[in-house]
Design a protein around this motif. Structure first.
Motif, short mmCIF file in Angstrom:
data_model
loop_
_atom_site.label_atom_id
_atom_site.label_comp_id
_atom_site.label_asym_id
_atom_site.label_seq_id
_atom_site.Cartn_x
_atom_site.Cartn_y
_atom_site.Cartn_z
N THR A 73 37.09 50.57 45.85
CA THR A 73 35.92 49.56 45.26
C THR A 73 36.98 47.90 45.56
O THR A 73 38.72 48.28 45.50
CB THR A 73 36.20 50.11 43.99
N LEU A 74 36.30 47.11 45.93
CA LEU A 74 36.28 45.65 46.05
C LEU A 74 35.72 44.66 45.39
O LEU A 74 34.78 45.69 44.57
CB LEU A 74 36.30 45.77 47.19
N ASP A 75 37.07 43.76 44.34
CA ASP A 75 36.16 42.99 43.66
C ASP A 75 35.92 42.08 44.95
O ASP A 75 36.39 40.86 44.53
CB ASP A 75 37.12 42.39 43.47
N ALA A 76 34.81 41.78 45.27
CA ALA A 76 34.44 40.88 45.99
C ALA A 76 32.64 40.43 46.48
O ALA A 76 32.36 41.03 47.29
CB ALA A 76 34.57 40.76 47.29
N PRO A 77 31.96 40.68 45.16
CA PRO A 77 30.47 40.39 45.25
C PRO A 77 29.89 39.91 46.08
O PRO A 77 28.73 39.62 46.34
CB PRO A 77 30.24 40.88 43.72
N ASP A 78 30.70 38.41 45.89
CA ASP A 78 29.95 37.09 46.65
C ASP A 78 30.52 36.47 47.45
O ASP A 78 31.79 36.16 47.31
CB ASP A 78 30.03 35.65 45.60
N LEU A 79 30.39 36.56 49.03
CA LEU A 79 31.08 36.12 50.33
C LEU A 79 30.67 35.01 50.65
O LEU A 79 31.58 34.45 51.56
CB LEU A 79 30.87 37.30 50.86
N ALA A 80 30.05 34.12 49.31
CA ALA A 80 29.31 32.47 49.98
C ALA A 80 30.61 31.44 50.40
O ALA A 80 30.79 30.79 51.14
CB ALA A 80 28.57 32.03 48.83
N ALA A 81 31.97 31.77 50.06
CA ALA A 81 33.32 31.34 49.76
C ALA A 81 34.43 31.41 50.50
O ALA A 81 35.36 31.50 50.26
CB ALA A 81 33.96 30.50 48.30
#
Length: 171
Positions: A73-81
């Motif tokens: 499981t990764l804590d990376a829901p938003d890759l915009a930044a």
């Protein structure tokens, strides 16, 4: 009814000596680290987490199935930044194993898989492996997702694999 203790963290898995049986089709090793397998594989085996190493798997498959993967499981829901998202690992195997890494992103209708460009090759001699995706150039990779996982798809055959370390990377 007895309650099960919560699974250890991935960090605790690295520092403690733990072991158990593979409980197909899903085995939880630590919070956020699980092995999932197609039930048709009829997966069995053992796992160990020797002190200073992450995970050693001894897998046996008595059926024919389509998939088996180690999910982190990764804590990376938003890759915009995020300029890059990937992983680094160190692994070995008594016999060569070819493992296919994938970033799975949750969607409204299920999920989408984005495969890394390089396969991970595990050999008897431990090796380091690093790979990353560049979200800005991967159109199939959703910028936002309710959840994400790094999946290492394993061969669908009997095998032994020593995952000495695994670290997600995002920069």
């Amino acid at each position: 009814m007895t309650s099960q203790p919560p699974p250890p963290s991935v960090q605790a898995l690295r520092s403690a000596h733990l072991a158990g049986e593979i409980d197909a089709p899903r085995t939880v090793f630590a919070a956020g680290l699980q092995l999932h397998a197609d039930p048709a594989l009829q997966l069995s085996g053992q796992w160990r987490s020797p002190s200073g190493r992450l995970l050693e798997l001894d897998l046996r498959m008595s059926g024919q199935g389509e998939w088996i993967g180690l999910h982190l499981t990764l804590d990376a829901p938003d890759l915009a930044a995020v300029g890059w998202i990937g992983f680094a690992c160190r692994s070995a195997a008594p016999e060569e194993l070819l493992i296919r890494p994938c970033l799975r992103s949750g969607t409204e209708s299920g999920f989408t898989d984005t495969f890394f460009d390089k396969h991970l090759l595990s050999t008897p001699e431990p090796h380091n492996h690093m790979d990353a995706l560049h979200p800005a150039t991967r159109r199939e990779l959703p910028e936002t997702a309710p959840w994400r996982e790094l999946i290492l798809f394993l061969p669908r055959r009997d095998c032994r694999w020593h995952l000495q370390d695994l670290r997600p990377i995002s920069i």
